[in-house]
Design a protein around this motif. Sequence first.
Motif, PDB file in Angstrom:
ATOM      1  N   ILE A  31       9.078  -2.899   3.083  1.00 25.97           N
ATOM      2  CA  ILE A  31      10.495  -1.998   3.224  1.00 25.97           C
ATOM      3  C   ILE A  31      11.191  -1.650   2.143  1.00 25.97           C
ATOM      4  O   ILE A  31      11.500  -0.317   2.312  1.00 25.97           O
ATOM      5  N   ARG A  32      11.414  -2.347   1.099  1.00 27.91           N
ATOM      6  CA  ARG A  32      11.990  -1.882  -0.031  1.00 27.91           C
ATOM      7  C   ARG A  32      11.054  -0.609  -0.718  1.00 27.91           C
ATOM      8  O   ARG A  32      11.778   0.163  -1.057  1.00 27.91           O
ATOM      9  N   ASP A  33       9.854  -0.760  -0.723  1.00 25.66           N
ATOM     10  CA  ASP A  33       9.233   0.379  -1.327  1.00 25.66           C
ATOM     11  C   ASP A  33       9.085   1.522  -0.596  1.00 25.66           C
ATOM     12  O   ASP A  33       9.557   2.733  -0.927  1.00 25.66           O
ATOM     13  N   GLN A  34       9.226   1.474   0.773  1.00 23.21           N
ATOM     14  CA  GLN A  34       9.226   2.625   1.634  1.00 23.21           C
ATOM     15  C   GLN A  34      10.539   3.128   1.873  1.00 23.21           C
ATOM     16  O   GLN A  34      10.853   4.586   1.612  1.00 23.21           O
TER      17      GLN A  34
ATOM     18  N   ALA B  59       8.696 -12.471   2.934  1.00 25.47           N
ATOM     19  CA  ALA B  59       8.583 -11.818   1.761  1.00 25.47           C
ATOM     20  C   ALA B  59       7.742 -10.534   1.394  1.00 25.47           C
ATOM     21  O   ALA B  59       7.936  -9.484   0.884  1.00 25.47           O
ATOM     22  N   CYS B  60       6.449 -10.532   2.037  1.00 31.36           N
ATOM     23  CA  CYS B  60       5.567  -9.318   1.975  1.00 31.36           C
ATOM     24  C   CYS B  60       6.287  -8.167   2.772  1.00 31.36           C
ATOM     25  O   CYS B  60       6.254  -7.030   1.868  1.00 31.36           O
ATOM     26  N   LYS B  61       6.653  -8.394   3.788  1.00 29.32           N
ATOM     27  CA  LYS B  61       7.153  -7.402   4.469  1.00 29.32           C
ATOM     28  C   LYS B  61       8.489  -6.737   3.760  1.00 29.32           C
ATOM     29  O   LYS B  61       8.775  -5.578   3.878  1.00 29.32           O
TER      30      LYS B  61
ATOM     31  N   ASP C 143       0.914  -0.997   0.002  1.00 28.57           N
ATOM     32  CA  ASP C 143       0.104   0.095  -0.061  1.00 28.57           C
ATOM     33  C   ASP C 143       0.665   1.252  -0.003  1.00 28.57           C
ATOM     34  O   ASP C 143       1.607   1.548   1.162  1.00 28.57           O
ATOM     35  N   THR C 144       1.013   1.831  -1.118  1.00 32.35           N
ATOM     36  CA  THR C 144       1.958   3.048  -1.259  1.00 32.35           C
ATOM     37  C   THR C 144       1.126   4.244  -0.658  1.00 32.35           C
ATOM     38  O   THR C 144       1.699   5.405  -0.441  1.00 32.35           O
TER      39      THR C 144
END
Length: 392
Positions: free
Chosen positions: A66-69, A60-62, A30-31
């Motif tokens: 984190i990478r997106d954030q 894997a979801c987390k 969720d961006t």
Amino acid sequence: MKSLSVVLWTLAGFVAAQEVSPTPTTCTVDTNATYPKSPKLPDPFLLADGKRLATKDEWACKRAEIRDQIQRYELGPKPPKPTVSATASSGKITIVSSEGGKSMSFAVSIKLPSGTGPFPAVIAYEGTSIPVPAGVATITYPNHEVAADDPRGKGKFYDLYGSTHTAGGLIAWAWGVSRVIDALEQLGPESTKIDVKRLAVTGCSRNGKGALIASAFDDRIALAIPQEGGSGGPGCWRIVADIKKNGTKTEDATQIVNGDSWFATAFSTYAPDTTVLPYDHHMLMALVAPRGLLVIENSGIDYLGPISTYGCSVGAHMVYESLGVKDNFGVSQASHGNSHCSMPSSQNPEVAAFFNKFLLGQADVATEVIKTDGKFTWFAGQWIDWAVQTLS
């Protein structure tokens, strides 16, 4: 049968043939999520929707979250793989990347051990100041050709993507490391004598930050050894802000965004109050899990924020332990005054152990180390209000 996107676990770390393992189809990043301010290090086991992780597969979801954030708030976006071609000649690999009708090239040099190979290799940001064992090749990566410290928007990355691209220098350097690995895969061990499944990345100071970030954003790297990266690397923004407020002359986020162009311009919005960030760098380091990570720091230089790098590493180690691979993480702090990037011999055994385990195939080597000689007291409860989880 499990999805191919699920993380694969081995004693030595991550088994991957892709730059980044794809996000499982059951995950939604969720961006537009909003987060409450947190003076403590954010809980790495909570997803944005409030769900607590229960399994390694859910990690894997987390990781995707984190990478997106970190890209959105701090580093800027790492572009996907462009068209890559490579040639090898006389101890050098020339890498050409093409995108949108533009091309750029840079070259890395390779120092091979004696023998026939293929050899494991360490990709070293502008050379290495850690001892590289016999039998391991060294690939010297000219990261400042790819992206300059200053001014912003200069370097071959920006020649390809435009001087106004929002990526900071650190993620641009990471992009370049991925292109080196692409070239090694494309050319094969017949041309390079390099075993692409046994790669490490290292660098010191700003290059230590770079080595950590490259490893967090490319799952093909088996081992990361960031040296004296300090703030912006293995140091947590919240902790370093606190010690600076208490009078320690150290580098915090506000200072770092006003210096070199390592971070995205967007980070200047959050640097004055990093408690608004939904992550901190314990979670950046956790992105390397379950692969090998050894944090080498100098406890004798306040500017590097020794309490921050130590405490942040403790938080990252808790994630490794939750994932069942606590032996794959280490932090070693040794004071050697103002001798920056000159590693003392007392840290050589840890470096050798991690090379032996993750690159040289010695699976029974002891690598779990949480060590400091710093003249400080670490109160975990001040920063961490979550616990090691049991992930099935």
